[in-house]
Motif scaffolding. Structure first.
Motif, PDB file in Angstrom:
ATOM      1  N   LEU A  29     -19.907 -32.529 -23.870  1.00 31.14           N
ATOM      2  CA  LEU A  29     -18.526 -32.192 -24.212  1.00 31.14           C
ATOM      3  C   LEU A  29     -17.680 -32.071 -22.957  1.00 31.14           C
ATOM      4  O   LEU A  29     -18.115 -31.495 -21.952  1.00 31.14           O
ATOM      5  CB  LEU A  29     -18.480 -30.873 -24.991  1.00 31.14           C
ATOM      6  CG  LEU A  29     -19.122 -30.901 -26.389  1.00 31.14           C
ATOM      7  CD1 LEU A  29     -19.562 -29.503 -26.801  1.00 31.14           C
ATOM      8  CD2 LEU A  29     -18.151 -31.482 -27.394  1.00 31.14           C
ATOM      9  N   ALA A  30     -16.456 -32.615 -23.015  1.00 28.90           N
ATOM     10  CA  ALA A  30     -15.510 -32.514 -21.908  1.00 28.90           C
ATOM     11  C   ALA A  30     -14.101 -32.424 -22.471  1.00 28.90           C
ATOM     12  O   ALA A  30     -13.819 -32.916 -23.574  1.00 28.90           O
ATOM     13  CB  ALA A  30     -15.639 -33.712 -20.971  1.00 28.90           C
ATOM     14  N   TRP A  31     -13.223 -31.811 -21.717  1.00 30.16           N
ATOM     15  CA  TRP A  31     -11.826 -31.611 -22.134  1.00 30.16           C
ATOM     16  C   TRP A  31     -10.917 -32.530 -21.323  1.00 30.16           C
ATOM     17  O   TRP A  31     -11.057 -32.639 -20.109  1.00 30.16           O
ATOM     18  CB  TRP A  31     -11.422 -30.161 -21.938  1.00 30.16           C
ATOM     19  CG  TRP A  31      -9.962 -29.890 -22.214  1.00 30.16           C
ATOM     20  CD1 TRP A  31      -9.324 -29.988 -23.402  1.00 30.16           C
ATOM     21  CD2 TRP A  31      -8.974 -29.470 -21.259  1.00 30.16           C
ATOM     22  NE1 TRP A  31      -7.991 -29.661 -23.266  1.00 30.16           N
ATOM     23  CE2 TRP A  31      -7.751 -29.335 -21.948  1.00 30.16           C
ATOM     24  CE3 TRP A  31      -9.006 -29.206 -19.889  1.00 30.16           C
ATOM     25  CZ2 TRP A  31      -6.574 -28.949 -21.326  1.00 30.16           C
ATOM     26  CZ3 TRP A  31      -7.832 -28.807 -19.263  1.00 30.16           C
ATOM     27  CH2 TRP A  31      -6.639 -28.680 -19.974  1.00 30.16           C
ATOM     28  N   VAL A  32      -9.987 -33.183 -22.017  1.00 30.99           N
ATOM     29  CA  VAL A  32      -9.033 -34.095 -21.385  1.00 30.99           C
ATOM     30  C   VAL A  32      -7.717 -33.362 -21.189  1.00 30.99           C
ATOM     31  O   VAL A  32      -7.105 -32.900 -22.169  1.00 30.99           O
ATOM     32  CB  VAL A  32      -8.815 -35.355 -22.235  1.00 30.99           C
ATOM     33  CG1 VAL A  32      -7.826 -36.295 -21.549  1.00 30.99           C
ATOM     34  CG2 VAL A  32     -10.133 -36.061 -22.501  1.00 30.99           C
ATOM     35  N   ASN A  33      -7.281 -33.243 -19.955  1.00 29.25           N
ATOM     36  CA  ASN A  33      -5.996 -32.612 -19.631  1.00 29.25           C
ATOM     37  C   ASN A  33      -4.927 -33.696 -19.595  1.00 29.25           C
ATOM     38  O   ASN A  33      -5.035 -34.659 -18.825  1.00 29.25           O
ATOM     39  CB  ASN A  33      -6.083 -31.889 -18.293  1.00 29.25           C
ATOM     40  CG  ASN A  33      -4.804 -31.158 -17.949  1.00 29.25           C
ATOM     41  OD1 ASN A  33      -3.975 -30.891 -18.816  1.00 29.25           O
ATOM     42  ND2 ASN A  33      -4.639 -30.823 -16.680  1.00 29.25           N
ATOM     43  N   ARG A  34      -3.909 -33.557 -20.422  1.00 27.80           N
ATOM     44  CA  ARG A  34      -2.835 -34.542 -20.506  1.00 27.80           C
ATOM     45  C   ARG A  34      -1.524 -33.960 -19.985  1.00 27.80           C
ATOM     46  O   ARG A  34      -1.221 -32.792 -20.216  1.00 27.80           O
ATOM     47  CB  ARG A  34      -2.651 -35.016 -21.948  1.00 27.80           C
ATOM     48  CG  ARG A  34      -3.706 -35.998 -22.426  1.00 27.80           C
ATOM     49  CD  ARG A  34      -3.389 -36.514 -23.832  1.00 27.80           C
ATOM     50  NE  ARG A  34      -4.171 -37.680 -24.164  1.00 27.80           N
ATOM     51  CZ  ARG A  34      -5.387 -37.647 -24.681  1.00 27.80           C
ATOM     52  NH1 ARG A  34      -5.951 -36.472 -24.931  1.00 27.80           N
ATOM     53  NH2 ARG A  34      -6.051 -38.758 -24.940  1.00 27.80           N
TER      54      ARG A  34
END
Length: 383
Positions: A104-109
């Motif tokens: 799992l990884a989080w995408v910062n936009r």
């Protein structure tokens, strides 16, 4: 935290599930991480590092045309200031191999564009699935809900990791390794036993020992016939059938672990059933049946989290599988030459496969191995 009870001091340590140890992992996943078994660690490395070493592009669906996309820089160069794209793909895949929750990884936009991808330790990003049977996930980071569109999620088959699916085989292998370790640490197994008759004095035993070592010990005395006296008997130590079977059982556990990851035992260093004739085929099977499903899972996860709804209709992430065959230059050159000769590839396209620059006139699709003789206009054939 410390406290005293009945004159004894007790100490409690607060544990966090964001970085579980072997105990916490065994409680919540019904098994250990498995990496203490060399075969498991090797299998996870083969899959995760194999995927991370491949080039990745964004191409137009239905074609081989490559296109630029802001997310490509995150996967090729730096996913964030402290993580490279290589490390991100490697660790995401490794997490999916070990943990049921997957990688799992989080995408910062920023303004709708991905600017960094942050992979968290297992347990930091949690996922829950809808109870209506649809399987729709909801995600949270340290208890704070986040949009599912900003989560890269790579999962193994059957909603369980290969390590968990093979938990019994891994536990057996770990137990056998511990048994072998204690056997060599605590077991007393001399190379041979010399037994003397009763009545010999301590000095006589010392003299016999010194004489025996002088006559037969050492490399220079190997293979000599041993002559004993005063009723002494000589019993050499040998590997019993039970010991030999133990080695076979350890090899079998390596095969079981290889099956869990859908790879040949030869990929984990067991060359018992490998030969020069079948080793290449086993390597191809690893690429086709073991690594390929993980590549597809990574591509799908990147498509969902890094492409917009409109972009997914025309674009897709694609790993360059051809990188896997670059070790065999002769086979690669023959394949490129055949494709150019059949006008499937242009010379410049073939040159790009081996990282060579294009040359003038190399974009023409033609077979230069065939020379066509043209007859001048007005000329007649004379027999």
């Amino acid at each position: 935290m410390k406290f005293e009870l009945f004159g004894r001091e007790f100490k409690f340590e607060r544990k966090s599930l964001s970085d579980p140890g072997d105990l916490e992992f065994s409680i919540f996943t019904r098994g250990s991480s498995g990496l203490e078994v060399q075969a498991v660690a090797n299998a996870v490395r083969l899959i995760s590092e194999g995927a991370a070493t491949l080039d990745i592009d964004v191409i137009k669906r239905g074609t081989a045309d490559k296109t630029d996309h802001p997310a490509l820089a995150l996967l090729r160069s730096e996913a964030n200031p402290w993580t490279s794209g290589y490390e991100l793909i490697r660790d995401l895949t490794a997490q999916a191999c070990i943990y049921d929750a997957g990688g799992l990884a989080w995408v910062n936009r920023v303004s709708g564009k991905p600017v960094e991808i942050i992979r968290y330790d297992a347990g930091t990003i949690t996922v829950q699935y809808a109870s209506d049977g649809s399987g729709e996930p909801t995600y949270s980071i340290n208890g704070t809900a986040v949009d599912a569109a900003n989560i890269v999620h790579v999962r193994g088959p059957f909603s369980r990791s290969p390590v968990n699916l093979a938990s019994n085989a891994i536990a057996t292998a770990a137990a056998m390794e511990k048994h072998a370790k204690h056997q060599f640490e605590n077991g007393a197994k001399p190379s041979a036993v010399v037994a003397f008759q009763r009545g010999m004095s301590e000095q006589a035993i010392k003299n016999a020992k010194a004489g025996f070592n002088t006559a037969y010990a050492g490399v220079q005395n190997a293979g000599k016939i041993v002559y004993l006296y005063d009723g002494a008997t000589f019993t050499p130590s040998e590997i019993s059938s039970v010991d030999a079977q133990f080695l076979e059982l350890r090899r079998f556990q390596t095969e079981e672990i290889a099956r869990a990851f859908n790879m040949s035992p030869s990929m984990l260093g067991d060359l018992t059933k490998s030969s020069y004739a079948n080793q290449e085929q086993k390597a191809k099977e690893f690429l086709s049946y073991c690594l390929e499903p993980w590549l597809c899972a990574l591509e799908s996860a990147f498509n969902r989290a890094l492409l917009s709804d409109d972009e997914r209709a025309t674009l897709t992430f694609r790993f360059d599988r051809d990188d896997l065959s670059r070790v065999d230059l002769a086979t690669r050159a023959n394949a490129i030459n055949s494709l150019i000769a059949s006008t499937v590839l242009s010379p410049n396209q073939g040159a790009s496969w081996i990282s060579m620059p294009p040359h003038e006139g190399g974009d023409v699709f033609e077979n230069k191995n065939v020379t066509v003789k043209q007859i001048p206009t007005g000329a007649q054939n004379v027999e």
